[in-house]
Scaffold this active site. Structure first.
Site, PDB file in Angstrom:
ATOM      1  N   HIS A 206       0.846  -0.548   0.114  1.00 37.29           N
ATOM      2  CA  HIS A 206      -0.106   0.491  -0.152  1.00 37.29           C
ATOM      3  C   HIS A 206       0.461   1.254   0.080  1.00 37.29           C
ATOM      4  O   HIS A 206       1.561   1.707   0.943  1.00 37.29           O
ATOM      5  CB  HIS A 206      -0.595  -0.393   1.355  1.00 37.29           C
ATOM      6  CG  HIS A 206      -1.765   1.079   1.137  1.00 37.29           C
ATOM      7  ND1 HIS A 206      -3.294   0.700   1.497  1.00 37.29           N
ATOM      8  CD2 HIS A 206      -1.723   2.149   1.494  1.00 37.29           C
ATOM      9  CE1 HIS A 206      -3.834   2.102   1.199  1.00 37.29           C
ATOM     10  NE2 HIS A 206      -2.521   2.778   1.371  1.00 37.29           N
TER      11      HIS A 206
ATOM     12  N   HIS B  29       1.610   5.111  -2.031  1.00 37.96           N
ATOM     13  CA  HIS B  29       1.429   5.977  -3.089  1.00 37.96           C
ATOM     14  C   HIS B  29       2.519   7.350  -4.127  1.00 37.96           C
ATOM     15  O   HIS B  29       2.622   8.413  -3.507  1.00 37.96           O
ATOM     16  CB  HIS B  29       0.662   7.671  -2.661  1.00 37.96           C
ATOM     17  CG  HIS B  29      -0.886   6.628  -2.018  1.00 37.96           C
ATOM     18  ND1 HIS B  29      -2.043   7.194  -2.288  1.00 37.96           N
ATOM     19  CD2 HIS B  29      -1.897   6.392  -1.009  1.00 37.96           C
ATOM     20  CE1 HIS B  29      -2.800   6.364  -1.890  1.00 37.96           C
ATOM     21  NE2 HIS B  29      -2.633   6.043  -0.723  1.00 37.96           N
TER      22      HIS B  29
ATOM     23  N   LYS C  48       1.821  10.339  -5.194  1.00 34.03           N
ATOM     24  CA  LYS C  48       1.871  11.494  -4.607  1.00 34.03           C
ATOM     25  C   LYS C  48       3.727  12.201  -3.938  1.00 34.03           C
ATOM     26  O   LYS C  48       3.505  13.215  -3.558  1.00 34.03           O
ATOM     27  CB  LYS C  48       1.336  11.927  -3.269  1.00 34.03           C
ATOM     28  CG  LYS C  48      -0.868  11.166  -3.609  1.00 34.03           C
ATOM     29  CD  LYS C  48      -1.063  11.168  -2.347  1.00 34.03           C
ATOM     30  CE  LYS C  48      -2.511  11.489  -2.654  1.00 34.03           C
ATOM     31  NZ  LYS C  48      -3.047  10.050  -3.558  1.00 34.03           N
TER      32      LYS C  48
ATOM     33  N   HIS D 295      -9.318   2.310  -0.100  1.00 37.71           N
ATOM     34  CA  HIS D 295      -8.981   2.858   1.485  1.00 37.71           C
ATOM     35  C   HIS D 295     -10.354   3.021   2.018  1.00 37.71           C
ATOM     36  O   HIS D 295     -11.593   3.010   1.901  1.00 37.71           O
ATOM     37  CB  HIS D 295      -9.015   4.010   1.510  1.00 37.71           C
ATOM     38  CG  HIS D 295      -7.350   4.814   0.711  1.00 37.71           C
ATOM     39  ND1 HIS D 295      -7.295   3.397  -0.271  1.00 37.71           N
ATOM     40  CD2 HIS D 295      -6.058   5.543   0.868  1.00 37.71           C
ATOM     41  CE1 HIS D 295      -5.515   3.730  -1.102  1.00 37.71           C
ATOM     42  NE2 HIS D 295      -5.095   4.781   0.165  1.00 37.71           N
TER      43      HIS D 295
ATOM     44  N   GLU E 257     -10.619   6.124   7.126  1.00 37.84           N
ATOM     45  CA  GLU E 257      -9.472   6.812   7.504  1.00 37.84           C
ATOM     46  C   GLU E 257      -9.475   7.986   8.322  1.00 37.84           C
ATOM     47  O   GLU E 257     -10.146   8.305   7.993  1.00 37.84           O
ATOM     48  CB  GLU E 257      -8.813   7.079   6.444  1.00 37.84           C
ATOM     49  CG  GLU E 257      -7.529   7.140   7.014  1.00 37.84           C
ATOM     50  CD  GLU E 257      -6.538   7.587   5.978  1.00 37.84           C
ATOM     51  OE1 GLU E 257      -5.417   7.469   5.873  1.00 37.84           O
ATOM     52  OE2 GLU E 257      -6.951   7.494   4.824  1.00 37.84           O
TER      53      GLU E 257
ATOM     54  N   ASP F 129       2.650   3.152   3.441  1.00 37.64           N
ATOM     55  CA  ASP F 129       1.203   4.278   2.095  1.00 37.64           C
ATOM     56  C   ASP F 129       2.429   5.769   1.890  1.00 37.64           C
ATOM     57  O   ASP F 129       2.796   5.016   1.088  1.00 37.64           O
ATOM     58  CB  ASP F 129       0.525   4.483   3.743  1.00 37.64           C
ATOM     59  CG  ASP F 129      -0.684   5.485   3.892  1.00 37.64           C
ATOM     60  OD1 ASP F 129      -0.751   5.269   2.387  1.00 37.64           O
ATOM     61  OD2 ASP F 129      -1.475   5.908   4.714  1.00 37.64           O
ATOM     62  N   ASN F 130       2.023   6.798   2.445  1.00 35.74           N
ATOM     63  CA  ASN F 130       2.730   8.166   1.849  1.00 35.74           C
ATOM     64  C   ASN F 130       4.396   7.901   2.330  1.00 35.74           C
ATOM     65  O   ASN F 130       4.232   8.176   3.662  1.00 35.74           O
ATOM     66  CB  ASN F 130       1.507   9.256   1.979  1.00 35.74           C
ATOM     67  CG  ASN F 130      -0.054   9.300   1.407  1.00 35.74           C
ATOM     68  OD1 ASN F 130      -0.290   7.778   2.210  1.00 35.74           O
ATOM     69  ND2 ASN F 130      -0.103  10.039   1.008  1.00 35.74           N
TER      70      ASN F 130
END
Length: 437
Positions: free
Chosen positions: A79, A81, A84, A230, A233, A331-332
């Site tokens: 998972h 991104h 981004k 998603h 959250e 994640d990010n």
């Protein structure tokens, strides 16, 4: 052996007295210590592992004696991104909140996300992940119109460019309410299918959530697509889309893989709601991934200057006890949703261990960054484990136990891919400076 040097003999080499964990190697459990480590010799020929055997007396002091250093499989990060990543210098989160992140990313996407911009930032991120020892990544791609026409072709080119180094998957990402535009949704599904991607969405507790989920499941079944959501959250008690997704899967008889990320609100809900949700999820082919770094950063951030009161992670222990496949992931990275990070799965597992308490006992929690995400992504059994006949893709740590591995950054780790030590030089941040002007 010292530094990054492994003494080779002909077409291969042997590593002696390495610590392998019972969650990623087939071995005699009676030979493993309380943390799950056993002492082994590992032989590589060309690009394959040809032999894994318990260490004997002759192993001590042998060439390439690693003296109990931990050797682990290449990581699987399910998972992320990548589209981004690394926009923080030009578009920071103004207050560290979830709404602040949404607004900042939306503004940056509209202003800057050209094909050239996304490609450069993806390339930078993948260089980092590869240097840290990751072999497979699933990234979400913001697919709100018209961004899907830009980002998906870039992803397809990056997947081809990185083939053989990092196996890339992509899932589309859009607010599920956008799917009310049925004509647009159909074109997105076609794009995802043609790109060999995964159908995904962000779920909210909108009044027509069940109908929108039905739409997504019908499209997945008709086009033979896996799903990635998603969900929840938030700390809102009424956010139960995790259960709604499970109920939709059951309603449609959907048996393919579903990966669901975040699920933060479950940790806030009363026991009867928790049990109802866990029952529904356990009855489907659903994997759950928690994102400890990003959700610790965003969740329960308070504008009044008071201290956050909860961790932002979901109920992985309860899920694992039910037989649900559970994972943690990056994640990010350096964007408004998380100001830090570098796609280093050692850092992710370290944070997960400390936050979600993956210890005392360690048991098979290490699978959460190896075999479990590989299963969630539908990868073959060679991912996330070490086996005779399997690929020689692994990470040699400096630490000899979990407390050593997870106490330092492991900046001196050695990454072996296809039986050879790779160059672990990380890209310099100034490679992206031209995008931040």
């Amino acid at each position: 052996m010292s530094g990054g040097s492994i003494v080779r003999t002909g077409t291969g080499f042997s590593l002696h007295r390495v610590h392998l964990h019972d969650s990623w190697v087939d071995g005699d459990a009676s030979r493993h210590d309380a943390e799950g480590f056993g002492l082994y010799d590992l032989t590589v020929e060309n690009d394959r592992i040809t032999r894994i055997v318990p260490s004997g007396a002759a192993s001590e002091g042998a060439q390439n004696d690693l003296r109990r250093r931990v050797v682990m499989p290449a990581f699987v990060d399910c998972h992320t991104h990548l589209d981004k990543g690394h926009i923080w210098p030009r578009q920071p989160n103004p207050d560290g909140s979830f709404p602040g992140a949404l607004e900042a990313v939306g503004a940056d996407r509209a202003a800057n996300w050209s094909a050239e911009d996304i490609e450069a930032r993806m390339e930078f991120a993948l260089k980092c992940a590869y240097a840290y020892g990751t072999k497979a990544i699933r990234t979400h791609l913001d697919s709100l119109p018209p961004q899907e026409t830009i980002s998906w072709p870039v992803f397809e080119a990056m997947r081809e460019r990185w083939a053989g180094r990092i196996d890339l998957q992509a899932a589309c990402l859009f607010g599920i309410d956008t799917g009310r535009d049925e004509a647009w949704f159909k074109t997105l599904v076609d794009r995802v299918r043609n790109a060999g991607g995964v159908l995904g969405a962000v779920t909210f507790m909108v009044p027509d959530l069940d109908e929108l989920l039905d739409m997504v499941f019908r499209a997945a079944i008709e086009n033979q697509l896996q799903l990635d959501f998603h969900a929840d959250e938030t700390d809102a008690l009424e956010a139960v889309s995790l259960r709604k997704i499970a109920e939709a899967a059951k309603r449609h008889g959907y048996e393919d893989r579903i990966l669901i990320g975040h699920c933060c609100s479950l940790a806030r809900q009363p026991d009867d709601e928790v049990l109802r949700t866990l029952d529904a999820v356990a009855d489907c082919n659903i994997s759950v991934v928690s994102l400890p770094m990003c959700n610790m950063y965003l969740q329960d951030r308070r504008s009044d200057g008071t201290t956050p009161r909860w961790r932002g992670v979901t109920l992985l222990h309860e899920m694992k006890a039910r037989g649900i496949n559970v994972c943690v992931a990056s994640d990010n990275t350096r964007d408004p949703f998380y100001a830090y990070g570098d796609l280093d799965m050692v850092e992710v597992y370290r944070m997960a261990t400390r936050t979600i308490q993956f210890d005392h006992p360690v048991a098979d929690w290490p699978k959460s960054v190896f075999a479990n995400p590989a299963r969630a992504m539908g990868l073959d059994e060679n991912y996330g484990r070490l086996a005779e006949g399997g690929p020689a893709d692994f990470v040699i740590c400096e630490g000899r136990s979990w407390t050593e591995v997870l106490s330092r950054p492991e900046s001196g780790r050695i990454v072996v891919r296809d039986g050879a030590v790779i160059d672990r030089a990380l890209p310099a941040y100034d490679e992206l400076d031209h995008l931040m002007e």
